[in-house]
Write an enzyme that holds these catalytic residues in place. Structure first.
Site, PDB file in Angstrom:
ATOM      1  CB  THR A  47      -0.917  -0.014   1.244  1.00 24.28           C
ATOM      2  OG1 THR A  47      -1.852  -1.057   1.074  1.00 24.28           O
ATOM      3  CG2 THR A  47      -1.655   1.292   1.424  1.00 24.28           C
ATOM      4  CE1 TYR A  61      -4.110  -0.045  -0.883  1.00 23.09           C
ATOM      5  CE2 TYR A  61      -5.975   0.736   0.410  1.00 23.09           C
ATOM      6  CZ  TYR A  61      -4.800   0.026   0.320  1.00 23.09           C
ATOM      7  OH  TYR A  61      -4.308  -0.611   1.422  1.00 23.09           O
ATOM      8  CB  SER A  94       2.672  -7.988   1.313  1.00 23.65           C
ATOM      9  OG  SER A  94       1.654  -7.874   2.275  1.00 23.65           O
ATOM     10  CB  THR A 127       0.620  -3.471   6.300  1.00 18.04           C
ATOM     11  OG1 THR A 127      -0.684  -3.493   5.708  1.00 18.04           O
ATOM     12  CG2 THR A 127       1.234  -2.098   6.190  1.00 18.04           C
ATOM     13  CG  ASP A 128      -2.473  -7.343   3.726  1.00 16.91           C
ATOM     14  OD1 ASP A 128      -2.768  -6.484   4.595  1.00 16.91           O
ATOM     15  OD2 ASP A 128      -3.111  -7.470   2.664  1.00 16.91           O
ATOM     16  CD  GLU A 321      -5.340 -27.237  27.852  1.00 18.11           C
ATOM     17  OE1 GLU A 321      -6.179 -28.113  27.583  1.00 18.11           O
ATOM     18  OE2 GLU A 321      -5.379 -26.563  28.902  1.00 18.11           O
TER      19      GLU A 321
HETATM   20  C1  SIN Z   1      -1.037  -2.986   2.728  1.00 21.22           C
HETATM   21  O1  SIN Z   1       0.087  -2.788   2.311  1.00 21.22           O
HETATM   22  O2  SIN Z   1      -1.457  -2.329   3.721  1.00 21.22           O
HETATM   23  C2  SIN Z   1      -1.993  -3.970   2.148  1.00 21.22           C
HETATM   24  C3  SIN Z   1      -1.573  -4.554   0.876  1.00 21.22           C
HETATM   25  C4  SIN Z   1      -0.318  -5.347   0.972  1.00 21.22           C
HETATM   26  O3  SIN Z   1      -0.041  -5.952   2.002  1.00 21.22           O
HETATM   27  O4  SIN Z   1       0.412  -5.383  -0.037  1.00 21.22           O
END
Ligand code: SIN
Length: 364
Positions: A47, A61, A94, A127-128, A321
Site C-alpha cells: 500500500t 485501492y 504482500s 502490511t499484510d 493441554e
Molecule cells: C497494505 O500494504 O497495507 C496492504 C496490501 C499489501 O499488504 O500489499
C-alpha cells in the site's frame, strides 16, 4: 515614562552596535556538516506504493503501483537525514509473497550489508505479510547493521497518507547507531517494533502494528530514535540459519483449530508432502479429540507437528493441554502461527530432530 524607557532601549542597542563595530573582524568558522549515513531503500510493493481513484479512497485501492524512485522523490527530506538510493527488488501486493521472493530479498539484503558503503537498509513492504517477511529476515540476515521494514495503511494518493512519514522515520532509524544490533525492526505510526513480536492487529487503522503483551521497543520522535527496550531472543548473525545456498524452503503449512474441525486439511497436506504442520489450536494450543489421531498419523509419517495457538498472545505450555513428549510434538512458545511456520521451515533446513527443533523455539 514610556518615552524614557524607549530612549534607554535605543541607547543600549546603540552601545551594543558600537561595541560590535569596534571588535576586530574574525573569519567565520564553517561548521562541518554531519556525515550522513548511507541507506539503501529496497522496494517490494504494498500500500505504501499503492494508488487510489481519489484522495479519499482509503480502501479498495490498488497496491504495488508506484516505483521506488517516486517513493523517494515524494519525501525530499530524506536527503537531509541520509544518502539514500533505491532498488526495486520486486513489486507485489504482500498477500502474494512467496518463499522464492523471500530468498531473493534476503540474499540482496546480505549482499548489501556486507559492503562498507552501506550503513543500513529500509524495506518498503505491504502490511499484510510484513510481520512474516520481517521475522524471516530477522532469522537469516547476517549482519548487525539496521534493517527496517516499513509500510503504510493508506495509499500514496490518499489525504494524510502515512507512507511518507513512515518512510522518513524508517530511513532515520536505518541510519542510526541506536538500531545497530537490535535485529530486524518494523516502524509505522511512530513506533519501533521488533520483527519477532510485532503483528498486524487491525484491518485498516494506522496503529495496526502491535506486539501483544511484550510491547514496542521505542518511538520515532524529533527526527531520532528513542529506544526503551531491546529484543533478547537471538536474531540475525546469532542464528544458525544460512540461506546462501538454499534455492527453496521445506514445505510447512498451517491448519486452524475451531469447533467441529475436520481432519481433511491435515491428511491433504501430509499427502501433498508437507514436512511440517503448524496446528493453530484453541486456547493454550488445545487440539480437538477428533484431530489428535490425524496429527498422530502425520507424526508417524515423519511430519513435524507443531502445536501453536490461535489466540494471539501468551506461551503455549509444553505438555500442558497435550502430552507433547508422548506424541513427539513441538510447541510454538509465544510465536503466532504464521511466525511459528517460518521458524519451523528454517529449523527443517538444519534438522528433523524434534528436541533440536524445540530448542530453537526456546531461543529464537
Ligand atoms: C497494505 O500494504 O497495507 C496492504 C496490501 C499489501 O499488504 O500489499
Amino acid at each position: 515614562m514610556q518615552v524614557f524607557k524607549s530612549l534607554k532601549h535605543w541607547l543600549v542597542l546603540g552601545l551594543g552596535a558600537a561595541l560590535v563595530c569596534n571588535t576586530p573582524a574574525q573569519t567565520p568558522v564553517e561548521a562541518t556538516p554531519p556525515k550522513l549515513p548511507n541507506v539503501v531503500i529496497l522496494a517490494t510493493g504494498g500500500t505504501i506504493a499503492g494508488t487510489g481513484a481519489t484522495s479519499t479512497t482509503t480502501v479498495g485501492y490498488t497496491a504495488a503501483k508506484v516505483g521506488v524512485e517516486q517513493l523517494i522523490d515524494a519525501v525530499p527530506a530524506l536527503k537531509q537525514v541520509a544518502n539514500v538510493r533505491g532498488e526495486q527488488v520486486f513489486q507485489v501486493a504482500s498477500e502474494n509473497m512467496t518463499n522464492d521472493l523471500w530468498l531473493k530479498l534476503a540474499r540482496r539484503v546480505n549482499e548489501l550489508l556486507a559492503r562498507s558503503d552501506v550503513d543500513g537498509i529500509v524495506i518498503t513492504h505491504g502490511t499484510d505479510t510484513l510481520e512474516e517477511t520481517a521475522y524471516f529476515l530477522d532469522l537469516v540476515v547476517k549482519s548487525e547493521k539496521p534493517v527496517v521494514l516499513v509500510g503504510a495503511m493508506r495509499p500514496s494518493t490518499a489525504i494524510s497518507a502515512d507512507g511518507p512519514i513512515n518512510l522518513y522515520n524508517a530511513t532515520i532509524l536505518a541510519g542510526s547507531k541506536e538500531a545497530v544490533g537490535k535485529g530486524v525492526l518494523v516502524v509505522l505510526n511512530d513506533q519501533i517494533n521488533s520483527a519477532r513480536d510485532v503483528t498486524k492487529t487491525n484491518t485498516s487503522t494506522a496503529d495496526t502494528f502491535r506486539a501483544p503483551d511484550l510491547g514496542f521497543l521505542g518511538y520515532m520522535q524529533d527526527n531520532r530514535a528513542h529506544f526503551y527496550r531491546a529484543p533478547l531472543r537471538k536474531h540475525t548473525q546469532e542464528t544458525e540459519f544460512d540461506i546462501s545456498k538454499l534455492d527453496s524452503l521445506p514445505k510447512v503449512d498451517i491448519v486452524y483449530g475451531y469447533e467441529n474441525v475436520s481432519r481433511v486439511p491435515i491428511d491433504a497436506l501430509v499427502g501433498a508432502g508437507d514436512k511440517g504442520i503448524v496446528y493453530a489450536g484453541v486456547g493454550d494450543g488445545s487440539v480437538h479429540k477428533d484431530i489428535m489421531p490425524a496429527l498422530m498419523d502425520a507424526r508417524k509419517k515423519g511430519v513435524i507437528v507443531l502445536r501453536g495457538a490461535r489466540v494471539g498472545s501468551g506461551i503455549v505450555a509444553r505438555n500442558g493441554e497435550v502430552n507433547d513428549d508422548k506424541y513427539d510434538f513441538v510447541v510454538s512458545d509465544t510465536l503466532n502461527p504464521q511466525k511459528a511456520r517460518i521458524l519451523l521451515m528454517l529449523a527443517l533446513t538444519r534438522t528433523d530432530d524434534t528436541k533440536e527443533i524445540q530448542r530453537m523455539f526456546a531461543i529464537y
